[in-house]
Motif scaffolding. Structure first.
Motif, PDB file in Angstrom:
ATOM      1  N   PHE A  43      42.100  63.738  44.086  1.00 43.77           N
ATOM      2  CA  PHE A  43      42.017  64.956  43.282  1.00 43.77           C
ATOM      3  C   PHE A  43      40.734  64.955  42.458  1.00 43.77           C
ATOM      4  N   ALA A  51      37.526  72.633  37.110  1.00 39.68           N
ATOM      5  CA  ALA A  51      38.496  72.112  38.070  1.00 39.68           C
ATOM      6  C   ALA A  51      39.915  72.486  37.677  1.00 39.68           C
ATOM      7  N   SER A  99      37.942  67.801  43.206  1.00 41.83           N
ATOM      8  CA  SER A  99      37.781  68.829  42.174  1.00 41.83           C
ATOM      9  C   SER A  99      36.424  68.768  41.489  1.00 41.83           C
ATOM     10  N   ASN A 115      42.857  72.043  45.312  1.00 40.60           N
ATOM     11  CA  ASN A 115      43.139  70.869  44.487  1.00 40.60           C
ATOM     12  C   ASN A 115      44.588  70.414  44.631  1.00 40.60           C
ATOM     13  N   GLN A 175      42.358  76.188  42.987  1.00 42.29           N
ATOM     14  CA  GLN A 175      43.638  75.582  42.632  1.00 42.29           C
ATOM     15  C   GLN A 175      44.426  75.206  43.891  1.00 42.29           C
TER      16      GLN A 175
END
Length: 178
Positions: free
Chosen positions: A144, A95, A148, A106, A103
């Motif tokens: 998040f 992650a 992730s 996220n 990325q």
């Protein structure tokens, strides 16, 4: 020598950077005025979308700069017969060190959620305060964590822990910022 702009009728300064900066500021002021007149749900949706786009751009850039070979932290490979704890650590490393798209996703979730929750809290409470800031950080940290893929053995507990950590850090930053 100042000349008149045909579109606006305003006198132009000699510096094009100042002229462009003035136009951007006027556009921003108009947008803020429009946003202030909108209901909470419209402001929250627009704020969330803008935050998500900014986060995606930043995440994509960071993922590109640290992709393959350029990463200061190599992505570990899981052992062949890994236990759940090892797999959880592997998921966290993936992650944090994913490619540009991972990325971007996220960061988009993290910044969009933070901006949207912060906007709603500011509208409800009538002020930008530490409680609203920490609530937004908790929500963005929890989302998040979920998006992730962190916390494979117990994603709910990990989302709560990550959200709490984000909230504590944000509360500290809020207290020390001018």
């Amino acid at each position: 020598m100042a000349s008149s702009s045909p579109a606006t009728g305003q006198a132009r300064s000699g510096n094009p950077l100042e002229e462009w900066s003035g136009r951007v500021k006027a556009l921003e002021a108009g947008f803020r005025k429009w946003m202030a007149a909108q209901p909470t749900h419209i402001e929250a949706a627009v704020t969330t979308a803008v935050g998500a786009v900014q986060g995606a751009a930043l995440g994509g850039l960071m993922g590109t700069l640290t992709a393959d070979g350029g990463s200061p932290f190599p992505v570990p490979q899981p052992p062949p017969n890994a236990n759940p704890q090892a797999m959880a650590s592997f998921k966290q490393a993936q992650a944090l060190a994913g490619g540009p798209l991972a990325q971007a996703r996220n960061f988009a979730v993290m910044t969009g959620a933070n901006a949207g929750i912060s906007c709603v809290m500011r509208r409800i409470r009538g002020t930008e305060d530490i409680q609203g800031s920490m609530a937004a950080a908790f929500g963005s940290g929890a989302l998040f964590s979920i998006v992730s893929g962190m916390g494979t053995p117990n994603p709910v507990a990990n989302a709560i822990t990550t959200g709490a950590a984000f909230a504590v850090f944000q509360g500290g930053f809020f207290m020390v910022s001018p």
